[in-house]
Design an enzyme around this catalytic site. Structure first.
Site, PDB file in Angstrom:
ATOM      1  N   ASN A  13       0.874  -1.165   0.000  1.00 48.77           N
ATOM      2  CA  ASN A  13       0.000   0.000   0.000  1.00 48.77           C
ATOM      3  C   ASN A  13       0.916   1.220   0.000  1.00 48.77           C
ATOM      4  O   ASN A  13       1.510   1.546   1.022  1.00 48.77           O
ATOM      5  CB  ASN A  13      -0.893  -0.022   1.255  1.00 48.77           C
ATOM      6  CG  ASN A  13      -1.716   1.249   1.389  1.00 48.77           C
ATOM      7  OD1 ASN A  13      -1.771   2.070   0.477  1.00 48.77           O
ATOM      8  ND2 ASN A  13      -2.360   1.414   2.543  1.00 48.77           N
ATOM      9  N   TRP A  14       1.016   1.830  -1.154  1.00 46.76           N
ATOM     10  CA  TRP A  14       1.947   2.963  -1.277  1.00 46.76           C
ATOM     11  C   TRP A  14       1.434   4.214  -0.573  1.00 46.76           C
ATOM     12  O   TRP A  14       2.170   5.178  -0.432  1.00 46.76           O
ATOM     13  CB  TRP A  14       2.181   3.270  -2.762  1.00 46.76           C
ATOM     14  CG  TRP A  14       3.152   2.363  -3.436  1.00 46.76           C
ATOM     15  CD1 TRP A  14       3.829   1.302  -2.886  1.00 46.76           C
ATOM     16  CD2 TRP A  14       3.612   2.457  -4.796  1.00 46.76           C
ATOM     17  NE1 TRP A  14       4.657   0.726  -3.817  1.00 46.76           N
ATOM     18  CE2 TRP A  14       4.542   1.419  -4.999  1.00 46.76           C
ATOM     19  CE3 TRP A  14       3.307   3.308  -5.853  1.00 46.76           C
ATOM     20  CZ2 TRP A  14       5.177   1.221  -6.224  1.00 46.76           C
ATOM     21  CZ3 TRP A  14       3.938   3.113  -7.069  1.00 46.76           C
ATOM     22  CH2 TRP A  14       4.876   2.084  -7.255  1.00 46.76           C
ATOM     23  N   LYS A  15       0.159   4.242  -0.217  1.00 42.46           N
ATOM     24  CA  LYS A  15      -0.439   5.428   0.403  1.00 42.46           C
ATOM     25  C   LYS A  15      -0.194   6.654  -0.513  1.00 42.46           C
ATOM     26  O   LYS A  15      -0.198   6.492  -1.727  1.00 42.46           O
ATOM     27  CB  LYS A  15       0.095   5.617   1.825  1.00 42.46           C
ATOM     28  CG  LYS A  15      -0.061   4.311   2.637  1.00 42.46           C
ATOM     29  CD  LYS A  15       0.200   4.435   4.096  1.00 42.46           C
ATOM     30  CE  LYS A  15      -0.004   3.079   4.770  1.00 42.46           C
ATOM     31  NZ  LYS A  15       0.146   3.140   6.216  1.00 42.46           N
ATOM     32  N   HIS A  99      -9.286   1.367   4.826  1.00 40.43           N
ATOM     33  CA  HIS A  99      -8.009   1.536   5.525  1.00 40.43           C
ATOM     34  C   HIS A  99      -8.200   2.457   6.736  1.00 40.43           C
ATOM     35  O   HIS A  99      -8.970   3.410   6.687  1.00 40.43           O
ATOM     36  CB  HIS A  99      -6.958   2.109   4.570  1.00 40.43           C
ATOM     37  CG  HIS A  99      -5.587   2.020   5.168  1.00 40.43           C
ATOM     38  ND1 HIS A  99      -5.118   2.933   6.062  1.00 40.43           N
ATOM     39  CD2 HIS A  99      -4.619   1.074   5.027  1.00 40.43           C
ATOM     40  CE1 HIS A  99      -3.894   2.567   6.451  1.00 40.43           C
ATOM     41  NE2 HIS A  99      -3.570   1.441   5.833  1.00 40.43           N
ATOM     42  N   GLU A 101      -6.486   4.784   7.860  1.00 37.06           N
ATOM     43  CA  GLU A 101      -6.241   6.209   7.610  1.00 37.06           C
ATOM     44  C   GLU A 101      -7.482   6.865   7.007  1.00 37.06           C
ATOM     45  O   GLU A 101      -7.756   8.038   7.264  1.00 37.06           O
ATOM     46  CB  GLU A 101      -5.011   6.380   6.703  1.00 37.06           C
ATOM     47  CG  GLU A 101      -3.731   6.106   7.499  1.00 37.06           C
ATOM     48  CD  GLU A 101      -2.624   5.458   6.710  1.00 37.06           C
ATOM     49  OE1 GLU A 101      -2.640   5.519   5.470  1.00 37.06           O
ATOM     50  OE2 GLU A 101      -1.730   4.861   7.349  1.00 37.06           O
ATOM     51  N   GLU A 171      -5.328  -4.967  10.350  1.00 30.62           N
ATOM     52  CA  GLU A 171      -4.307  -3.950  10.583  1.00 30.62           C
ATOM     53  C   GLU A 171      -4.566  -3.259  11.923  1.00 30.62           C
ATOM     54  O   GLU A 171      -5.372  -2.320  11.998  1.00 30.62           O
ATOM     55  CB  GLU A 171      -4.327  -2.907   9.460  1.00 30.62           C
ATOM     56  CG  GLU A 171      -4.025  -3.487   8.096  1.00 30.62           C
ATOM     57  CD  GLU A 171      -3.381  -2.472   7.174  1.00 30.62           C
ATOM     58  OE1 GLU A 171      -2.281  -2.751   6.703  1.00 30.62           O
ATOM     59  OE2 GLU A 171      -3.971  -1.397   6.949  1.00 30.62           O
ATOM     60  N   GLY A 177       2.673   2.158  10.711  1.00 31.23           N
ATOM     61  CA  GLY A 177       3.633   3.253  10.559  1.00 31.23           C
ATOM     62  C   GLY A 177       4.348   3.635  11.841  1.00 31.23           C
ATOM     63  O   GLY A 177       4.987   4.680  11.916  1.00 31.23           O
ATOM     64  N   SER A 217       3.542  -2.346  10.086  1.00 30.59           N
ATOM     65  CA  SER A 217       4.999  -2.437  10.243  1.00 30.59           C
ATOM     66  C   SER A 217       5.555  -3.810   9.890  1.00 30.59           C
ATOM     67  O   SER A 217       6.539  -4.252  10.474  1.00 30.59           O
ATOM     68  CB  SER A 217       5.422  -2.008  11.652  1.00 30.59           C
ATOM     69  OG  SER A 217       5.014  -0.675  11.897  1.00 30.59           O
ATOM     70  N   GLY A 238       2.957  -1.138   4.140  1.00 27.94           N
ATOM     71  CA  GLY A 238       3.035   0.273   3.809  1.00 27.94           C
ATOM     72  C   GLY A 238       4.460   0.669   3.488  1.00 27.94           C
ATOM     73  O   GLY A 238       4.956   0.465   2.374  1.00 27.94           O
ATOM     74  N   GLY A 239       5.163   1.209   4.480  1.00 30.65           N
ATOM     75  CA  GLY A 239       6.496   1.786   4.290  1.00 30.65           C
ATOM     76  C   GLY A 239       7.451   0.898   3.502  1.00 30.65           C
ATOM     77  O   GLY A 239       8.115   1.362   2.569  1.00 30.65           O
TER      78      GLY A 239
END
Ligand code: 13P
Length: 256
Positions: A13-15, A99, A101, A171, A177, A217, A238-239
């Site tokens: 997930n590149w966000k 998600h 966010e 999640e 993150g 993470s 993500g990251g």
């Protein structure tokens, strides 16, 4: 519990990262590094404006492209929104819905998550449905109640047949993150709770066949241990998905 009924899915997930030209390079690099790794499905969920270049770069490779949200209406006066038909025509196969966010910052509720999921499935997209508890809920000992309630509300009215195209991503919000990761046992336990909720809603067979990912993470250092758990069928990353070499290591860990 037979994990062999499910294919592992590793999704990035590149966000809100990567311009279209950066996306082209990163997809091509990820595809090259994961070329021979056919033991799992590999997906990159990219910003809307990156879809065209990502789809182009993924052509003929084993990387599939996803979006990060979709609107529930088919068309109309919804400024700034994107429909499922629009996504499908661009070559997107997957879409992330719900998600944390979006729930935290953009007013997403279980009702809108459910509506978006229905629209995406009706159009023929595969859905990565995200849910998970916040820290205060975990500390209050209500994680189980929260995730099973989210599972029920988010999947309300979705047919058994459509469940073939639903991946659930557990999640825990406190792990996203933050560098904090659920322990493999915590991830396994909650993915198991989601699976038994799906068994109650549908059947044991459908629960056994549903891919349930862990996200929060996950990285090249902890992926193997998390993925070794019977209820953890993949990851939503993500990251670490922004760095092809790191993401490829996670895909490699999923080959076992
Ligand atoms: P991180 O891997 O950066 O914690 O993000 C997880 C996530 O939110 C994936 O959707």
């Amino acid at each position: 519990m037979d994990k062999s009924k499910r294919k592992v899915v590793i999704a990035g997930n590149w966000k809100m990262n990567m311009t279209p030209s950066e996306a082209k390079t990163a997809v091509a690099e990820t595809a090259k590094l994961t070329d021979s790794m056919n033991g799992c499905d590999v997906v990159l969920c990219v910003p809307f404006v990156d879809i065209a270049s990502a789809v182009e770069a993924a052509k003929g490779t084993n990387v599939k492209i996803g979006a990060q949200n979709v609107h529930f209406e088919a068309k109309g006066a919804f400024t700034g929104e994107i429909s499922a038909a629009m996504l499908l025509e661009t070559g997107v196969e997957y879409v992330i819905i719900g998600h944390s966010e979006r729930r935290q910052y953009f007013g997403e509720t279980d009702a809108t998550v459910n509506a978006r999921t229905k629209a995406a499935l009706a159009a023929g997209l595969k859905v990565i449905l995200c849910l998970g508890e916040v820290l205060s809920e975990r500390e209050s000992g209500i994680t189980s109640e929260i995730v099973s309630m989210q599972t029920k509300l988010d999947l309300a009215g979705i047919s058994a047949e459509d469940m073939k195209n639903v991946i659930v991503a557990y999640e825990p919000v406190w792990a996203i993150g933050t560098g904090l990761t659920a322990t493999p046992d915590q991830a396994d336990e909650v993915c198991g709770i989601i699976r038994s909720t799906i068994a109650d809603l549908y059947s044991a067979d459908i629960a056994d066949a549903t891919v349930i990912q862990y996200g929060g993470s996950m990285n090249d250092g902890n992926a193997a241990e998390l993925l070794s758990k019977v209820n953890v069928d993949g990851g939503l990353i993500g990251g670490a998905s922004l760095i092809p070499a790191k993401f490829a290591k996670i895909v490699e860990a999923a080959q076992a």
